[in-house]
Write an enzyme that holds these catalytic residues in place. Structure first.
Site, PDB file in Angstrom:
ATOM      1  N   THR A 126       0.829  -1.301   0.180  1.00 44.58           N
ATOM      2  CA  THR A 126       0.093  -0.074  -0.145  1.00 44.58           C
ATOM      3  C   THR A 126       0.689   1.288  -0.082  1.00 44.58           C
ATOM      4  OG1 THR A 126      -1.520  -1.404   1.404  1.00 44.58           O
ATOM      5  CG2 THR A 126      -1.910   1.034   1.317  1.00 44.58           C
ATOM      6  N   ARG A 151       8.001  -2.335   2.825  1.00 44.26           N
ATOM      7  CA  ARG A 151       8.051  -2.664   4.133  1.00 44.26           C
ATOM      8  C   ARG A 151       8.484  -3.981   4.605  1.00 44.26           C
ATOM      9  NH1 ARG A 151       3.335   0.691   6.969  1.00 44.26           N
ATOM     10  NH2 ARG A 151       3.651   2.833   5.350  1.00 44.26           N
ATOM     11  N   SER A 163       6.552   4.308   8.355  1.00 47.49           N
ATOM     12  CA  SER A 163       5.345   4.957   9.005  1.00 47.49           C
ATOM     13  C   SER A 163       5.286   4.679  10.358  1.00 47.49           C
ATOM     14  CB  SER A 163       4.073   4.688   8.150  1.00 47.49           C
ATOM     15  OG  SER A 163       3.009   5.546   8.694  1.00 47.49           O
ATOM     16  N   HIS A 164       3.940   4.336  10.762  1.00 47.69           N
ATOM     17  CA  HIS A 164       4.040   3.848  12.458  1.00 47.69           C
ATOM     18  C   HIS A 164       4.313   2.551  12.799  1.00 47.69           C
ATOM     19  CE1 HIS A 164       0.548   2.370  10.154  1.00 47.69           C
ATOM     20  NE2 HIS A 164       0.664   1.546  10.879  1.00 47.69           N
ATOM     21  N   LYS A 194      10.015   4.026   0.148  1.00 43.96           N
ATOM     22  CA  LYS A 194       9.083   4.695  -0.976  1.00 43.96           C
ATOM     23  C   LYS A 194       9.770   5.445  -2.038  1.00 43.96           C
ATOM     24  CE  LYS A 194       5.917   6.715   1.372  1.00 43.96           C
ATOM     25  NZ  LYS A 194       4.619   7.648   1.860  1.00 43.96           N
ATOM     26  N   ASP A 251       2.160  10.770  13.453  1.00 44.32           N
ATOM     27  CA  ASP A 251       2.739   9.205  13.430  1.00 44.32           C
ATOM     28  C   ASP A 251       4.360   9.527  13.169  1.00 44.32           C
ATOM     29  OD1 ASP A 251       2.528   9.879  11.043  1.00 44.32           O
ATOM     30  OD2 ASP A 251       2.489   7.723  10.386  1.00 44.32           O
ATOM     31  N   ASP A 299       6.138   9.003  10.424  1.00 46.11           N
ATOM     32  CA  ASP A 299       6.717  10.016   9.300  1.00 46.11           C
ATOM     33  C   ASP A 299       5.858  11.274   9.346  1.00 46.11           C
ATOM     34  OD1 ASP A 299       4.506   8.416   8.600  1.00 46.11           O
ATOM     35  OD2 ASP A 299       5.214   8.558   6.420  1.00 46.11           O
ATOM     36  N   ASP A 325       2.726  11.726   8.517  1.00 45.04           N
ATOM     37  CA  ASP A 325       1.699  12.001   7.685  1.00 45.04           C
ATOM     38  C   ASP A 325       0.113  11.834   8.064  1.00 45.04           C
ATOM     39  OD1 ASP A 325       2.069   9.292   7.814  1.00 45.04           O
ATOM     40  OD2 ASP A 325       2.197   8.981   5.570  1.00 45.04           O
ATOM     41  N   ARG A 326       0.314  11.231   9.429  1.00 43.63           N
ATOM     42  CA  ARG A 326      -1.039  10.923  10.067  1.00 43.63           C
ATOM     43  C   ARG A 326      -1.407  11.795  11.095  1.00 43.63           C
ATOM     44  NH1 ARG A 326      -2.220   4.359  10.630  1.00 43.63           N
ATOM     45  NH2 ARG A 326      -1.663   3.945   8.624  1.00 43.63           N
ATOM     46  N   THR A 334      -7.912   2.093  -1.138  1.00 44.82           N
ATOM     47  CA  THR A 334      -7.000   2.383   0.014  1.00 44.82           C
ATOM     48  C   THR A 334      -5.580   2.551  -0.403  1.00 44.82           C
ATOM     49  OG1 THR A 334      -8.510   1.111   1.563  1.00 44.82           O
ATOM     50  CG2 THR A 334      -6.183   1.407   2.283  1.00 44.82           C
ATOM     51  N   GLU A 360      -8.437   9.387   4.432  1.00 47.21           N
ATOM     52  CA  GLU A 360      -8.789   7.985   4.769  1.00 47.21           C
ATOM     53  C   GLU A 360      -9.111   7.836   6.227  1.00 47.21           C
ATOM     54  OE1 GLU A 360      -6.183   5.017   2.126  1.00 47.21           O
ATOM     55  OE2 GLU A 360      -4.674   6.598   3.144  1.00 47.21           O
ATOM     56  N   LYS A 411      -0.229  12.547   2.354  1.00 43.80           N
ATOM     57  CA  LYS A 411      -1.177  13.057   3.598  1.00 43.80           C
ATOM     58  C   LYS A 411      -0.357  13.883   4.490  1.00 43.80           C
ATOM     59  CE  LYS A 411      -1.045   8.440   5.609  1.00 43.80           C
ATOM     60  NZ  LYS A 411      -1.445   7.319   5.407  1.00 43.80           N
TER      61      LYS A 411
HETATM   62  C1  G1P Z   1      -2.778   1.384   5.946  1.00 40.72           C
HETATM   63  C2  G1P Z   1      -4.106   2.075   5.924  1.00 40.72           C
HETATM   64  C3  G1P Z   1      -4.344   3.106   4.668  1.00 40.72           C
HETATM   65  C4  G1P Z   1      -2.870   3.930   4.721  1.00 40.72           C
HETATM   66  C5  G1P Z   1      -1.609   3.015   4.541  1.00 40.72           C
HETATM   67  C6  G1P Z   1      -0.453   3.882   4.694  1.00 40.72           C
HETATM   68  O1  G1P Z   1      -2.712   0.431   4.671  1.00 40.72           O
HETATM   69  O2  G1P Z   1      -5.280   1.394   6.018  1.00 40.72           O
HETATM   70  O3  G1P Z   1      -5.408   3.733   4.538  1.00 40.72           O
HETATM   71  O4  G1P Z   1      -3.144   4.542   3.385  1.00 40.72           O
HETATM   72  O5  G1P Z   1      -1.803   2.396   5.887  1.00 40.72           O
HETATM   73  O6  G1P Z   1      -0.313   4.888   5.783  1.00 40.72           O
HETATM   74  P1  G1P Z   1      -3.402  -1.008   5.030  1.00 40.72           P
HETATM   75  O7  G1P Z   1      -2.595  -1.430   5.848  1.00 40.72           O
HETATM   76  O8  G1P Z   1      -4.816  -0.962   5.250  1.00 40.72           O
HETATM   77  O9  G1P Z   1      -3.075  -1.585   3.600  1.00 40.72           O
HETATM   78 ZN    ZN Z   2       2.833   7.542   8.166  1.00 49.18          ZN
END
Ligand code: G1P
Ligand code: ZN
Length: 543
Positions: free
Chosen positions: A18, A22, A113-114, A126, A278, A280, A282-283, A345, A364, A377
């Protein structure tokens, strides 16, 4: 500059998910693993020889080493113009902005990310294109295909790089610009929001705020913007030092991982406003005294009240949400007579719409909101948007939220995640659901199932198709259940079950109301036969 061609062997697990590739840190630390992936990115991104590349990361363990390797692989492939954040730091939205603002051909963002950090934790990479947005699926698929056949990569031998010294450095034919990670981003924010108005709110000590940077990358950004520029008292930003292991935290701004903040806002000493971001940056999570603003509602409120904000006074071109995000934003869009696009997503699906000026705001359910100012984001942007709204209206967070629900109705919303060790079982469960879609309304009519379908998306800008992006089940006139598998995990599988019911309920009760979502949760368990496939009798995580 001495460049070596190194023989390598392919890895079979380099398909980006997504949000990029990772994996566990231990996977990334295998010999050739990172170099291979970078070489494949460079092959497929097809950059001009004079391309400029922006590099930064969230500061997690392995950030520094990965960035040095990336610069060496870029230089080995003839790319000699690189901008990097001081000490390798750049928040994801700041990197997105910097790519655009500096006219770079692309960027490499090192973040998971988190996800937890540290030697036992996760790492990620990325690739973002010249627009500042994440590589589209067509490109990540090509990168993956190439990663299966790669046999060599090119890498330059470079001296120790001065990542801790801000300024322009010429190193053996390489132009390396080490930049303050906050400067450009802070200027961008100043252009969007009324800083004088926010500053008048924050100075003087009557209004109190708490921003939790969760030991991650937004600390320096929040300290500079909220405390130093806008005048929030020192100490308003907590856990502001980015740590390589995030202090052992899971820096995800949601009511489970940032439970302290929710408790603080429920107590008698609660400040007027709290927020968190979070790993990085973005949240975001937004809280008022006694209430949390669900991200689905936050997006809808920002859209409804955008006219107060200088950067958005010109109106919204349109809005967008990911499919599992609640339909709160749809009603605002309908009232304003603008389009609301529904995408799969993942932020990358918003990027074409943003580039084509078809939308201005998007978000989202996973605590992500942003606008056309960047192609990622943006956590701090959402915080400033809310603060500017509070300053403009003189209202509290809870008053704005209740007023919104009174006008547009309220969606009770809950996401339940099931961690499933066996990925084959998880896939079998989802395959079972997708096969059952056609019969579902007939077989489950008594339970209120009205329609069920798999979500397929055709990008309105480039016509590209993304199929099987989750299963959507409509229940009665106003409820919905969505099932999909996560694409960001590094172990096993995570089934996400999204529950939602629209109501006319405007009372400020803790969200979501269990009596509203529990019957949907039960139906979701029955429809998907979670227990049969996984032996799990309850969700591992609910937010
Ligand atoms: C998750 C979130 C999605 C977001 C992504 C990256 O992805 O559901 O909305 O864009 O993290 O932060 P998922 O693990 O559900 O594929
Ligand atoms: Zn993030």
């Amino acid at each position: 500059m001495q460049v070596t061609t190194v023989k390598t062997h392919a890895f079979t697990d380099q398909r980006p998910g997504t949000a990029g590739l990772r994996r566990k840190v231990s996977v990334f630390r295998q010999a050739h693993y990172l170099e291979n992936f970078l070489q494949c990115v460079l092959h497929e991104a097809d950059l001009p020889a004079d391309a400029r590349i922006v590099i930064g990361g969230d500061g997690r363990f392995f950030n520094d080493a990965a960035i040095r390797t990336a610069i060496a692989v870029l230089a080995g492939n003839g790319i000699r113009d690189i901008i990097v954040g001081h000490n390798g730091l750049l928040s994801t939205p700041a990197a997105s902005h910097l790519i655009r603002a500096s006219g770079a051909a692309g960027g490499l963002l090192f973040t998971a990310s988190h996800n937890p950090a540290g030697p036992e934790g996760d790492f990620g990479i990325k690739y973002n294109t010249a627009s500042g947005g994440q590589a589209p699926e067509s490109l990540t698929e090509r990168i993956h295909r190439r990663s299966l056949t790669i046999s060599e990569y090119r890498i330059a031998q470079l001296p120790e790089l001065p990542l801790a010294r801000i300024g322009q450095h010429e190193i053996d034919g390489l132009r390396l610009q080490v930049v303050d990670p906050v400067d450009d981003y802070a200027t961008l924010m100043q252009g969007l929001f009324d800083f004088d108005r926010i500053s008048a709110l924050l100075r003087g000590g009557r209004f109190r705020l708490c921003f939790d940077a969760m030991n991650a990358v937004t600390g320096p950004y929040a300290r500079r913007i909220l405390e130093r520029t806008l005048g929030a008292p020192p100490g308003s930003v907590v856990r502001a030092e980015p740590l390589a292991d995030f202090g052992g935290l899971h820096p995800d701004p949601n009511p489970v991982d940032a439970a302290d903040l929710v408790d603080l806002m429920a107590g008698s000493e609660a400040p007027d406003f709290a927020a968190a971001s979070d790993g990085d940056g973005d949240r975001n999570m937004i809280l008022g005294r006694g209430c949390m603003v669900h991200p689905c509602d936050s997006l809808a409120v920002l859209a409804a009240l955008h006219g107060h904000i200088p950067g958005y006074r010109g109106g919204l071109a349109g809005v967008a949400r990911s499919m599992p995000t609640s339909r709160a934003i749809d009603r605002v869009a309908a009232a304003q007579g603008i389009d609301c696009h529904v995408t799969p997503t993942g932020w990358r699906f918003f990027c074409n719409l943003l580039e084509a000026d078809m939308i201005t705001l998007c978000g989202e359910e996973s605590f992500g909101t942003s606008s056309s100012h960047a192609r990622e984001k943006d956590g701090l942007w959402a915080v400033l948007f809310w603060l500017d709204l509070l300053a403009a209206t003189g209202e509290s967070v809870s008053a704005l939220l209740s007023a919104h629900w009174r006008t547009f109705g309220r969606d009770h919303y809950l996401r339940q995640d099931y961690f499933i060790a066996d990925t084959d079982q998880a896939q079998a469960l989802v395959d079972g659901l997708s096969h059952a879609c056609r019969e579902m309304p007939g077989a489950w009519r008594k339970a209120g199932v009205r329609a069920a379908s798999e979500f397929d998306y055709t990008d309105p800008v480039d016509g590209s198709q993304s199929c099987a992006q989750g299963i959507e089940v409509h229940v009665g006139a106003d409820a919905r259940i969505v099932f999909r598998l996560s694409g960001t995990g590094t172990q096993g599988a995570t089934l996400r079950v999204y529950l939602e019911r629209a109501t006319q309920d405007a009372a400020l009760i803790p969200q979501p109301s269990q009596s509203v979502v529990e019957p949907l949760a039960r139906l979701a368990r029955e429809l998907s036969r979670i227990e049969y496939f996984t032996r799990l009798t309850r969700p591992s995580y609910s937010i």
